[in-house]
Design an enzyme around this catalytic site. Structure first.
Site, PDB file in Angstrom:
ATOM      1  CD  GLU A   1      -2.578   1.522   2.507  1.00  0.00           C
ATOM      2  OE1 GLU A   1      -2.218   0.946   3.557  1.00  0.00           O
ATOM      3  OE2 GLU A   1      -3.544   2.316   2.458  1.00  0.00           O
TER       4      GLU A   1
ATOM      5  CE  LYS B   1       3.864   0.309   4.875  1.00  0.00           C
ATOM      6  NZ  LYS B   1       2.826   0.304   3.837  1.00  0.00           N
TER       7      LYS B   1
ATOM      8  NE  ARG C   1       4.545  -7.394  10.184  1.00  0.00           N
ATOM      9  CZ  ARG C   1       3.377  -6.893   9.822  1.00  0.00           C
ATOM     10  NH1 ARG C   1       2.286  -7.219  10.489  1.00  0.00           N
ATOM     11  NH2 ARG C   1       3.281  -6.051   8.823  1.00  0.00           N
TER      12      ARG C   1
END
Length: 567
Positions: free
Chosen positions: A37, A272, A262
């Site tokens: 994204e 983020k 992850r």
RNA sequence: UGGGGUGUCGUCAAGUGGUAAGACACGGGCCUUUGGAGCCCGCAUUCGGAGGUUCGAAUCCUCCCACCCCAGCCA
């Protein structure tokens, strides 16, 4: 490519694909995608996904698409789509002409939504966001059906069309899939698939005011691109039934979603949100601050694409949540840089040495090897003269046990030059600080060997004072003090765990003259110190600024620490 | 106490019924004009726990424990 000659380790995703290919599933075709994204810069965690997706495709002779998951115009920006492309390319991967955006599919996605309505599998809900939440139930209680759940197909079609035309305000209506409000999987309790957003999109402008939700857009985009294996992280495991549901209902091409853990790295944060907070709050210099775990930060720090790729191969892929030791990343860069970085001499904390028996008017050009690991990199010449700088750490007035460097009366080798002996220590009378060393050299030892076979325990680096180029050097250390910065003490902010010493700037460091014209991005090993690269932002022609990528392993520091430990 | 996952060396991680790979880290040694690099050696009698099946279990069964994720009109 990342590990020439080394077979990649086996992991469960590789096994699944391997089996699918053997069974001729999808005609033996392998097609993956990397779907970021564009709401932030890529970090080392994304590198794991990039290497996995592009790497697997390459390995199996397949393809990997780059697809921006841009279904939320309020969070996405072109700055991010540009940086993401740059980073993926820099890492060594290529999507050829397969650069896609979920927004490319807004029209077909909308058509799919209409089809769901026609089939009685989707409805316009006019509950408020709060009411929808209340109707969703809880983890242990089933949800309740919306009073709007059984609107007629015609009414739904009409309402959805008017949503698209912009007749309603945000939050007034949403389109929901009609699945099962009693499902133990909350994702299946009539998930919202379209919402109204009166926001311009970075690609489609104001063409739309309804945007699809992730669950709806992602799987269908995968399907449209005929992705065979859709790899994502663990938190989407619960979404897989929904991913499958949309595809099954439509009877379209059905990719297989596979989830993996992850990447977490010790002493760093990867979210983020937190990285953005560090940037916005000025705790770092930007997304590409060399202390950041972003791809752009690592690049500016001097990491090589190959080192990041080999790191990603080494950490493996599994479903266990884990935290990889930062030392493994550091090992990966050192391994690569050791092979390719030219060696050079630089002094970080200079101490002047005057060689009393060396003529003041003489300069010699001494030959030095550029890289002992790679003879094809040749040799260069470094100037030597009466006054030189050595590292303050390389002198001890009162040397501890096993200290092999310079001390009063001690003889050491100056790398590629001569043996010198310390004759006198000059100090500042008021502070007692050592300001200069008076030494003598043995002219017979030119180049570093004594004809009489005399050995010396230590070899130290140096820079001729007269010829030195003064440079700014930046020493970086871990951004956080804690192995797990996510583990914040009660009532504290994660930023309180920042390492106050993560950046040390040294000005006027004497470096050998060959470095004067070093170009931005060039990487070197400063002998005995570490790997450094020329900063791409702050260097000027003839005035390079150096960033320390990673220090060399320092076994003396280890010995000294052990000695201190013993008291 | 709903659902979905995960538990193998300090940290990652192979292993899928035949008797615990590898890497990093760590410790020791060799070598060395970088105390770098390289090389050699060591490093889980044991696989979250307890039972069970089996000639044989990290791998199969049962129960238990711990941790992670899910109640955005974020992705």
């Amino acid at each position: 490519m990342a590990n020439p000659g080394k077979a990649p380790g086996q992991h469960f995703i590789r096994s699944i694909i391997d089996e699918d290919v053997r069974n001729g599933k999808n005609g033996g075709r392998v097609h993956t995608r990397f779907p970021p994204e564009p709401n932030g810069y890529l970090h080392i965690g994304h590198a794991k996904s990039i290497c996995l997706n592009f790497g697997l495709a390459r390995e199996f002779g397949g393809l990997c698409n780059l697809r921006f998951d841009d279904t939320n115009p309020t969070k996405e920006e072109v700055e991010y789509v540009d940086s993401i492309q740059e980073d993926v390319r820099w890492l060594g991967f290529d999507w050829d002409d397969r650069l896609f955006y979920a927004s490319d599919y807004f029209e077909p996605l909308h058509a799919y939504a209409v089809q769901f309505i026609r089939d009685g599998k989707a409805y316009v809900d006019s509950l408020s966001p709060g009411e929808i939440r209340e109707h969703r139930g809880t983890l242990t209680e089933p949800g309740r059906e919306s009073p709007f759940r059984n609107r007629s197909v015609e009414e739904n079609l009409d309402l959805f069309e008017r949503m698209r035309r912009g007749e309603f305000k945000e939050g007034e209506h949403v389109l929901r899939a009609k699945i099962d409000m009693a499902s133990p999987n909350l994702n299946m309790r009539d998930p919202v698939i379209y919402r109204i957003m009166h926001a311009p999109h970075h690609r489609t402008g104001d063409a739309w005011c309804v945007y699809p939700m992730y669950d709806f857009a992602h799987g269908l985009s995968d399907s449209l691109e005929e992705i065979t294996h859709s790899l994502c992280t663990l938190e989407f495991e619960d979404h897989r039934p929904l991913y499958d549901w949309f595809l099954e209902q439509l009877g379209v091409f059905h990719p297989r979603q596979i989830e993996f853990a992850r990447l977490n790295l010790s002493y760093t944060v990867m979210s983020k949100r937190k990285l953005l907070e560090l940037v916005r709050g000025g705790y770092v210099g930007g997304w590409d601050d060399p202390r950041m775990p972003t791809i752009s930060g690592l690049r500016r720090r001097g990491y090589t694409p190959a080192s990041i790729r080999s790191f990603c191969e080494r950490i493996g892929v599994a479903k266990k949540e884990s935290t990889v030791d930062l030392s493994l990343l550091e090992y990966s860069v050192r391994e690569d840089l050791n092979r390719i970085a030219p060696r050079v001499m630089a002094v970080l904390r200079p101490l002047k040495v005057v060689i009393e028996n060396y003529p003041d008017d003489r300069t010699e050009e001494l030959e030095a090897v550029n890289n002992p690991e790679d003879p094809s990199m040749g040799t260069r010449t470094v100037p030597f003269s009466r006054e030189i700088y050595i590292e303050r750490d390389d002198f001890r007035e009162d040397p501890p046990r096993k200290f092999f460097r310079l001390a009063p009366g001690r003889e050491v080798r100056l790398r590629y030059a001569y043996f010198i002996t310390c004759r006198e220590v000059v100090k500042d009378e008021t502070t007692g600080e050592v300001t200069e060393l008076r030494c003598t050299y043995d002219p017979e030892t030119r180049g570093g060997d004594a004809p009489d076979g005399r050995k010396v325990k230590g070899t130290i680096h140096w820079v001729s004072a007269r010829h030195a180029v003064e440079s700014e050097v930046r020493l970086y250390d871990r951004l956080f003090n804690r192995p797990n910065p996510a583990d914040v003490p009660e009532g504290e902010d994660f930023k309180s765990l920042l390492n106050p010493d993560s950046l040390e700037t040294l000005s006027a460091c004497p470096v050998e003259p060959s470095l004067k014209e070093a170009a931005p991005g060039d990487r070197y090993q400063f002998e005995r110190l570490g790997y450094f690269c020329v900063d791409t932002r702050d260097s000027e022609a003839g005035r390079p600024v150096f960033n320390r990528t990673v220090p060399l392993r320092d076994s003396w520091a280890r010995i000294e620490k052990a000695q201190a430990g013993k008291g």
